[in-house]
Design an enzyme around this catalytic site. Structure first.
Site, PDB file in Angstrom:
ATOM      1  N   GLY A 108       0.822  -1.190   0.000  1.00 34.75           N
ATOM      2  CA  GLY A 108       0.000   0.000   0.000  1.00 34.75           C
ATOM      3  C   GLY A 108       0.862   1.248   0.000  1.00 34.75           C
ATOM      4  N   PRO A 143       6.731  12.824  -5.112  1.00 33.11           N
ATOM      5  CA  PRO A 143       6.405  13.616  -3.923  1.00 33.11           C
ATOM      6  C   PRO A 143       5.030  13.328  -3.343  1.00 33.11           C
ATOM      7  CG  PRO A 143       7.401  14.994  -5.621  1.00 33.11           C
ATOM      8  CD  PRO A 143       7.141  13.665  -6.252  1.00 33.11           C
ATOM      9  N   GLU A 199       9.618   4.080   7.000  1.00 33.85           N
ATOM     10  CA  GLU A 199       9.757   4.085   8.457  1.00 33.85           C
ATOM     11  C   GLU A 199      10.105   5.432   9.079  1.00 33.85           C
ATOM     12  OE1 GLU A 199      10.323  -0.514   8.400  1.00 33.85           O
ATOM     13  OE2 GLU A 199      10.794   1.050   6.983  1.00 33.85           O
TER      14      GLU A 199
END
Length: 749
Positions: free
Chosen positions: A472, A636, A709
């Site tokens: 995802g 972006p 992360e």
């Protein structure tokens, strides 16, 4: 020959329409040509002991029930524990479902009912009678800290604490300014929208087509072949979409074993979907206790750093993650002592959860830096600037790139940090206290070995294939962008195939390495394909003497940079050579010399504003500004989405998420989404993301570091520091619930 750039521009997700229209199929959506059997697992009611007796007659008598499996009649599977180890397994003996009568944690699968309908399977499972020889269980980390030990073997992919430097204890004792505190965060469960599930379709000749909730189809394939003694050619794993993984899908879980076992035994297709409450027996971010101490000169220069972490693991595996290294990665000191140990408990083995170890260690480290700044009477940002490290102090290596100083500057300016009062409780809006806090985030930038294949047809359509998965995160989209840019094609001419073990090899998708690794492999395949196109053109008397650097691919054509007006259609070159398609294979992986010489990380500067109702203790995170330095940004739009997602999870870690256990029963008690709180729309207000320009050609060939992360890493500490600035009360435990904000709850450890 005009060609608009593709990489670096905001593009919509290519898989978006399929997801919002319901066309995207997840694991439980797949079906076989014949009616598929439904399965339901029964979990243990105790946390430790043995099954004294198990009676299945009533379950077997339910209409529609086909079979009931327990440890007493489990079909043949590998005996040795090593056969059950997967690509990311920690040291120890992996759980072998239905292997024997031994109970290792509450909720452990002890029986499987297979029926014609799900309703029959679930009803029948509730009729199974089990008597136990229960033993005293130990699930309370705080009660067993004195049993902490070091791992017997390092887990692959983790970095153990570096060797001590100097004498940290003596330096702390003599430091002019010092702080010392204990920080704790509770266990957290992943709770992705899609539950863990496995659909096994038995095909002609007994071959298996497996759809598994997994972040790496090759991991499931290797696991199934190892456990059941099957050939790879007889096992294909296909998982094109995941409804969120966050680390919970890195390892094959018991539902995969059970579904495959039943399908092989019955010769029929089987589907096993774990209900929400059974997700709590899969794994979790482990509860961790961290002791933190810093010593400094009056000007803020650090003299000593000490961080010791003790985390929970299961009784059968030694789960490890990188927790304590981050503080010395960011800040230098002549005296450093870092240590990470664990305690064996009667729980399921913890699992990697988004940025495993980093937000845990950084919550303590960045909270401690804030507390030290208070003792020094110093701005928290100024303290970090004074102690900024130009090299990775934990390894002594130079960085491949590091634009953290620019991240501090941009985020602080955008946030308005210069207007922050130094003392707490100085800002108020109505009945709410207002506080500003900040923290630093860091996450390792990695590459893993990946392969890719790119096919180009004479009509100008490209197909990209990699076995990696899309959790995802936008992998379909960025790989399409890379192929389109490299081959000079419109994005709509590129199709990306993922999540299929028959595609070129890729390991599990995690650690923020997929964009860099799979992307570099696709770029390599495209380069090889372009070389073949150039060779074909030169065989036709065109572009003679030109190298790849001399030509440009754009608009479905190839031409010399110096003669853009004379462009050759790619399809024309192929047809003239009698080729209706070209195929090229690419590969990418870590460069060993770069790894030996350099340290590579993404960095973030996180600034947060909170408002705290002083009477109710309710905290609202009203603003977060996060500036991220993570190398080249491919898209972006999807990149911003990743940072927003990490920030939201950081808000959840800070204020909401906590798996609560009853240690008398050894059981997670809030095993549902009603009682396990995650941030909702009303909890998330303004999040602004800034990407810092950072050029890095050492981390990966395409200059990418990864974004999955880094967004969470510094967020919990920034929020905790903002709560102190609002209230004057230090938050040393996660989550920072109302009773903790009000000071009404005693520390856990």
């Amino acid at each position: 020959m005009l060609h608009d750039p593709v990489i670096g521009t905001p593009r919509d997700r290519v898989d978006g329409p399929a997801k919002v229209t319901g066309a995207a199929r997840y694991v439980a959506d797949f079906a076989a040509g014949t009616p598929i059997l439904q399965a339901h697992a029964l979990g243990s009611a105790i946390a430790r002991g043995r099954i004294r007796a198990i009676r299945t007659e009533a379950a077997e008598a339910v209409p529609g029930v086909v079979a009931v499996f327990t440890h007493e009649n489990r079909p043949s599977a590998a005996f040795r524990g090593s056969a059950y180890q997967d690509q990311v397994a920690p040291p120890g003996q992996p759980l072998r479902p239905l292997h024997d009568d031994r109970i290792l944690h509450s909720g452990q699968a002890i029986a499987l009912v297979v029926a014609e309908t799900y309703e029959a399977a679930r009803f029948a499972a509730n009729l199974i009678e089990v008597s136990y020889a229960e033993e005293p269980c130990h699930t309370d980390l705080a009660a067993r800290l004195d049993r902490a030990r070091h791992p017997s073997k390092k887990r692959s992919g983790t970095s153990p604490p570096p060797a001590p430097k100097g004498d940290a204890d003596a330096a702390l004792a003599s430091a002019p300014v010092r702080m010392q505190a204990r920080y704790v965060h509770g266990a957290e469960h992943h709770n992705a929208m899609e539950p863990h599930a496995t659909t096994v379709i038995v095909e002609e000749g007994g071959k298996l087509l497996i759809h598994d909730k997994i972040q790496g189809v090759t991991n499931t394939q290797e696991y199934v072949c190892s456990v059941f003694g099957l050939k790879k050619d007889d096992v294909r794993v296909v998982t094109p979409f995941l409804g969120g993984g966050f680390g919970s899908g890195l390892r094959p879980h018991h539902q995969c074993f059970l579904a495959v076992m039943a399908a092989l035994a019955l010769g029929r297709s089987v589907k096993l979907v774990l209900p929400r409450d059974q997700q709590w027996s899969i794994g979790h971010r482990p509860e961790t206790v961290l002791d933190m101490a810093l010593g400094a000169r009056p000007d803020g220069t650090l003299l000593a750093i000490k961080q010791e972490a003790i985390a929970a693991t299961s009784s059968y595996e030694e789960y490890q993650e990188t927790v304590v290294n981050w503080v010395n990665l960011l800040y230098p000191a002549p005296h450093v002592k870092l240590d990470h140990r664990f305690v064996h408990l009667d729980i399921e083995t913890p699992l990697d959860m988004r940025a495993p170890g980093a937000p845990t260690g950084l919550f303590a480290a960045e909270s401690a830096m804030d507390e030290l700044a208070e003792k020094l009477g110093m701005c928290p940002l100024a303290l970090r600037l004074r102690n900024h490290a130009d090299t990775d102090e934990s390894s002594g290596k130079h960085h491949t790139s590091k634009e953290l100083l620019a991240a501090y500057q941009l985020a602080a300016a955008r946030f308005g940090w210069a207007g922050r009062p130094l003392a707490p409780r100085m800002m108020r809006q109505g009945r709410e206290l207002v506080g500003w806090g900040m923290a630093t985030g860091a996450w390792e930038a990695q590459m893993q070995k990946h392969q890719a294949r790119v096919l180009l047809d004479a009509e100008g359509n490209a197909t990209v294939g990699v076995a990696t998965g899309d959790l995802g995160t936008g992998t379909y989209t960025i790989l399409a962008q890379i192929a389109a840019e490299e081959l000079g094609l419109p994005m709509e001419r590129v199709t990306v195939l993922l999540g299929d073990s028959s595609l070129p090899y890729a390991p599990v998708s995690g650690g923020s390495w997929t964009a860099a690794s799979a992307g570099s492999a696709v770029a390599d395949a495209c380069a090889r394909l372009k070389a073949e196109l150039l060779r074909l053109a030169q065989a036709q008397g065109e572009l003679l003497g030109a190298s790849l650097e001399d030509v440009r691919f754009a608009g479905g054509r190839v031409a010399r940079w110096s003669d853009a007006g004379r462009a050759l259609p790619l399809g024309g070159v192929m047809r003239a050579a009698g080729r209706d398609r070209l195929v090229a294979d690419g590969k990418a992986g870590p460069d060993m010399m770069t790894q030996l010489r350099y340290s590579s990380h993404a960095h973030a500067a996180v600034f947060a504003e909170v408002r705290v109702d002083e009477e109710l203790g309710q905290v609202r995170v009203t603003r977060v500004v996060q500036a991220v330095a993570a190398g080249r940004i491919l898209n972006p739009k999807t990149a911003r989405s990743q940072i927003i997602g990490g920030t939201v999870w950081g808000i959840g870690m800070a204020l909401h998420e906590e798996s609560q256990a009853d240690h008398r029963l050894g059981r997670w008690m809030n095993h549902n989404l009603a009682e396990y709180h995650v941030p909702a729309n009303a909890d998330v207000e303004g999040i602004e993301v800034i990407f810092v320009e950072e050029r890095d050609r050492l981390t990966s060939p395409i200059g990418v570091k990864g974004l999955g992360e880094i967004g969470i890493c510094g967020t919990p500490a920034a929020i905790g520091n903002a709560i102190w600035h609002a209230t004057g009360r230090r938050m040393r435990e996660l989550p920072m619930t109302i009773e903790r904000v009000l000071g009404l709850k005693a520390p856990r450890a």
